[in-house]
Design an enzyme around this catalytic site. Sequence first.
Site, PDB file in Angstrom:
ATOM      1  N   LYS A  31      -0.133  67.482  44.135  1.00  0.00           N
ATOM      2  CA  LYS A  31      -1.154  66.903  44.775  1.00  0.00           C
ATOM      3  C   LYS A  31      -1.049  65.377  44.962  1.00  0.00           C
ATOM      4  CE  LYS A  31      -4.019  65.411  41.074  1.00  0.00           C
ATOM      5  NZ  LYS A  31      -4.126  63.871  41.246  1.00  0.00           N
TER       6      LYS A  31
ATOM      7  N   GLY B 286       5.747  72.183  39.731  1.00  0.00           N
ATOM      8  CA  GLY B 286       4.398  72.297  39.833  1.00  0.00           C
ATOM      9  C   GLY B 286       3.540  71.456  39.107  1.00  0.00           C
TER      10      GLY B 286
ATOM     11  N   LEU C  56      17.214  66.021  37.608  1.00  0.00           N
ATOM     12  CA  LEU C  56      18.375  66.180  38.410  1.00  0.00           C
ATOM     13  C   LEU C  56      18.550  67.630  38.032  1.00  0.00           C
ATOM     14  CD1 LEU C  56      21.106  63.501  38.739  1.00  0.00           C
ATOM     15  CD2 LEU C  56      19.441  64.308  40.488  1.00  0.00           C
TER      16      LEU C  56
ATOM     17  N   PHE D  71       0.839  57.280  33.198  1.00  0.00           N
ATOM     18  CA  PHE D  71       2.201  57.951  33.509  1.00  0.00           C
ATOM     19  C   PHE D  71       2.511  58.888  32.505  1.00  0.00           C
ATOM     20  CE2 PHE D  71       1.889  53.574  35.337  1.00  0.00           C
ATOM     21  CZ  PHE D  71       2.278  53.910  36.534  1.00  0.00           C
TER      22      PHE D  71
ATOM     23  N   CYS E  19      -0.252  67.339  38.733  1.00  0.00           N
ATOM     24  CA  CYS E  19      -0.051  65.875  39.543  1.00  0.00           C
ATOM     25  C   CYS E  19       1.255  65.936  40.504  1.00  0.00           C
ATOM     26  CB  CYS E  19       0.885  64.937  38.461  1.00  0.00           C
ATOM     27  SG  CYS E  19      -0.522  64.775  37.109  1.00  0.00           S
TER      28      CYS E  19
ATOM     29  N   ASP F  18     -17.821  63.609  28.764  1.00  0.00           N
ATOM     30  CA  ASP F  18     -17.480  64.736  29.590  1.00  0.00           C
ATOM     31  C   ASP F  18     -18.879  65.426  30.288  1.00  0.00           C
ATOM     32  OD1 ASP F  18     -14.584  66.074  30.085  1.00  0.00           O
ATOM     33  OD2 ASP F  18     -16.045  67.220  30.912  1.00  0.00           O
TER      34      ASP F  18
HETATM   35  N1  NAD Z   1      -2.496  65.631  33.706  1.00  0.00           N
HETATM   36  C1  NAD Z   1      -1.423  64.730  33.704  1.00  0.00           C
HETATM   37  O1  NAD Z   1      -0.391  64.864  33.268  1.00  0.00           O
HETATM   38  C2  NAD Z   1      -1.795  63.310  34.395  1.00  0.00           C
HETATM   39  C3  NAD Z   1      -0.770  62.242  34.182  1.00  0.00           C
HETATM   40  C4  NAD Z   1      -1.150  61.185  34.984  1.00  0.00           C
HETATM   41  C5  NAD Z   1      -2.271  60.872  35.739  1.00  0.00           C
HETATM   42  N2  NAD Z   1      -3.140  62.175  35.811  1.00  0.00           N
HETATM   43  C6  NAD Z   1      -4.638  61.934  36.369  1.00  0.00           C
HETATM   44  O2  NAD Z   1      -5.649  61.809  35.460  1.00  0.00           O
HETATM   45  C7  NAD Z   1      -6.781  62.189  36.141  1.00  0.00           C
HETATM   46  C8  NAD Z   1      -6.966  63.336  35.128  1.00  0.00           C
HETATM   47  O3  NAD Z   1      -6.139  64.183  35.062  1.00  0.00           O
HETATM   48  P1  NAD Z   1      -6.258  65.509  33.891  1.00  0.00           P
HETATM   49  O4  NAD Z   1      -5.236  66.479  34.088  1.00  0.00           O
HETATM   50  O5  NAD Z   1      -6.478  64.847  32.634  1.00  0.00           O
HETATM   51  O6  NAD Z   1      -7.544  66.383  34.586  1.00  0.00           O
HETATM   52  P2  NAD Z   1      -8.497  67.424  33.623  1.00  0.00           P
HETATM   53  O7  NAD Z   1      -8.788  68.384  34.751  1.00  0.00           O
HETATM   54  O8  NAD Z   1      -7.548  67.989  32.525  1.00  0.00           O
HETATM   55  O9  NAD Z   1      -9.694  66.647  32.950  1.00  0.00           O
HETATM   56  C9  NAD Z   1     -10.799  66.066  33.631  1.00  0.00           C
HETATM   57  C10 NAD Z   1     -11.953  66.128  32.879  1.00  0.00           C
HETATM   58  O10 NAD Z   1     -12.906  65.457  33.502  1.00  0.00           O
HETATM   59  C11 NAD Z   1     -14.189  65.876  33.353  1.00  0.00           C
HETATM   60  N3  NAD Z   1     -15.271  65.570  34.622  1.00  0.00           N
HETATM   61  C12 NAD Z   1     -15.245  65.714  35.677  1.00  0.00           C
HETATM   62  N4  NAD Z   1     -16.510  65.259  36.379  1.00  0.00           N
HETATM   63  C13 NAD Z   1     -16.807  64.400  35.552  1.00  0.00           C
HETATM   64  C14 NAD Z   1     -17.750  63.236  35.356  1.00  0.00           C
HETATM   65  N5  NAD Z   1     -18.541  63.168  36.420  1.00  0.00           N
HETATM   66  N6  NAD Z   1     -18.217  62.827  34.351  1.00  0.00           N
HETATM   67  C15 NAD Z   1     -17.561  63.221  33.132  1.00  0.00           C
HETATM   68  N7  NAD Z   1     -16.602  63.834  33.135  1.00  0.00           N
HETATM   69  C16 NAD Z   1     -16.204  64.562  34.193  1.00  0.00           C
HETATM   70  C17 NAD Z   1     -13.809  67.393  33.415  1.00  0.00           C
HETATM   71  O11 NAD Z   1     -14.975  68.146  32.899  1.00  0.00           O
HETATM   72  C18 NAD Z   1     -12.729  67.438  32.671  1.00  0.00           C
HETATM   73  O12 NAD Z   1     -12.815  67.530  31.242  1.00  0.00           O
HETATM   74  C19 NAD Z   1      -6.264  62.929  37.511  1.00  0.00           C
HETATM   75  O13 NAD Z   1      -6.515  62.017  38.496  1.00  0.00           O
HETATM   76  C20 NAD Z   1      -4.755  62.948  37.463  1.00  0.00           C
HETATM   77  O14 NAD Z   1      -4.022  62.915  38.732  1.00  0.00           O
HETATM   78  C21 NAD Z   1      -3.012  63.244  35.259  1.00  0.00           C
END
Ligand code: NAD
Length: 429
Positions: A262, A256, A249, A151, A259, A35
Amino acid sequence: MSQKREPIGVIGTGYVGLVSAAGFAELGSEVWCVDIDAEKVERLRRGEVPIYEPGLEELLARNAARMHFSTDIADALEHSRLLFVAVGTPPTYSGDADLSAVHAVAGAIPASKDHALVMKSTVPCGTGASLLRVFGEQGKDALGYVSCPEFLKEGSAVDDFLHPDRVVVGDDGGWAGEAVVELYAPLQAPLVRTDVASAEMVKLASNAFLATKISFINEIANVCEETGADVVEVARGMGLDDRIGPKFLQAGIGFGGSCFPKDVDALKQLAGNSGYHFQLLTAVIEVNELQKRRVIGKLHKHLGSLAGKRVALLGLAFKPNTDDMREASSLVLSARLQADGASVIAYDPVAEEQARALVSGITFADSPLAAVQQVDATVLVTEWSEFLELDWSDVAAAMSGSVVVDGRNALDPDAIRAAGLIYEGIGRR
Ligand SMILES: NC(=O)c1ccc[n+]([C@@H]2O[C@H](COP(=O)([O-])OP(=O)(O)OC[C@H]3O[C@@H](n4cnc5c(N)ncnc54)[C@H](O)[C@@H]3O)[C@@H](O)[C@H]2O)c1
């Protein structure tokens, strides 16, 4: 077991990356997490868990020996062939997905036939193809690429990782797709093996469909309010039809989170950019925006002007069992209430710290009963279980007014009315 399992890299240790990393470690892989947030990496190295997610702390502790944390992608490249990308893809001002973090990761991978990117981040359909095109231009054609959308749901993410409804693996041939399928094999989930573009679209279409279901039942709720039906009864009757199903439902004050908003927007923009106007999603988004504000109308109905009134918000996180405040309905609600001159007192069991960074001007209480002291109205925003177990006679004794708005249709109207309070649900009689 660990020797037999493929070691992996996970880039991005947020909700998806950290849960997936811990999940794959549980299945026996050595996991090299990366990270760019050095403070987060330090905390993870110390065994601290930076997010609230039920079961995650135990999972990380149990697999600590197989998990490695670094800010340097070279560590993951050295020890693993598969680099799972789980960086954020937040919306841009135009509503498109911001792929800058994905591009930063892709740019940091050297030309190598022994490595592959496995895209877990939610990206627009066509992202894989365009990354592969760029790899080609940069002489990195040998890099593998797999789309493996995630998912999991915040609040039950650990369980969702270990018991997925399906695993989707999209690739255009090569070793990496098979290696990803192998990694998931112990979970015995239905496998959708497809091409990259279709895998990308499965994720966007799934979230858009679920969001549509929520906006649909919210509109039914609004019509119920005009016609005397009760949306809870209506949803029960609808949900027993197995073509419809009971999930998603529950009428309320809108969706909100990080996910749905956006991803729906990104799919709408993706369609628009490709020359197709996705009318249905335009309505889904608009209904959701209006739904958050219907609470204000309900408060006006009972209290008249909100100027000088005190309103308690029970719950701030976008849903229970998470501390995630991204796109939470509480953000719109607290801002609208303050704009109308009300004082807002809020309580959330875990999201206060995150909320403090996003909202200003509201008072934070340290218990539900402290939040409702001397308020004119109480609004249930997030259906945390502790709110469902409240003794409403205690609440009634603490409040100066008597209005309770159940923004999630999760409370017991009879118990609230029995305590001498006025119950207002969403689309309820
Ligand atoms: N949160 C959910 O419930 C969920 C579910 C399914 C899919 N997603 C998708 O998964 C992806 C991640 O979501 P999230 O909620 O885990 O995001 P998040 O913001 O919680 O985590 C993202 C992490 O990536 C790190 N990061 C950013 N740029 C980086 C880089 N260049 N190198 C290394 N680390 C880097 C950030 O510091 C952060 O810790 C998104 O595309 C989201 O749409 C999220």
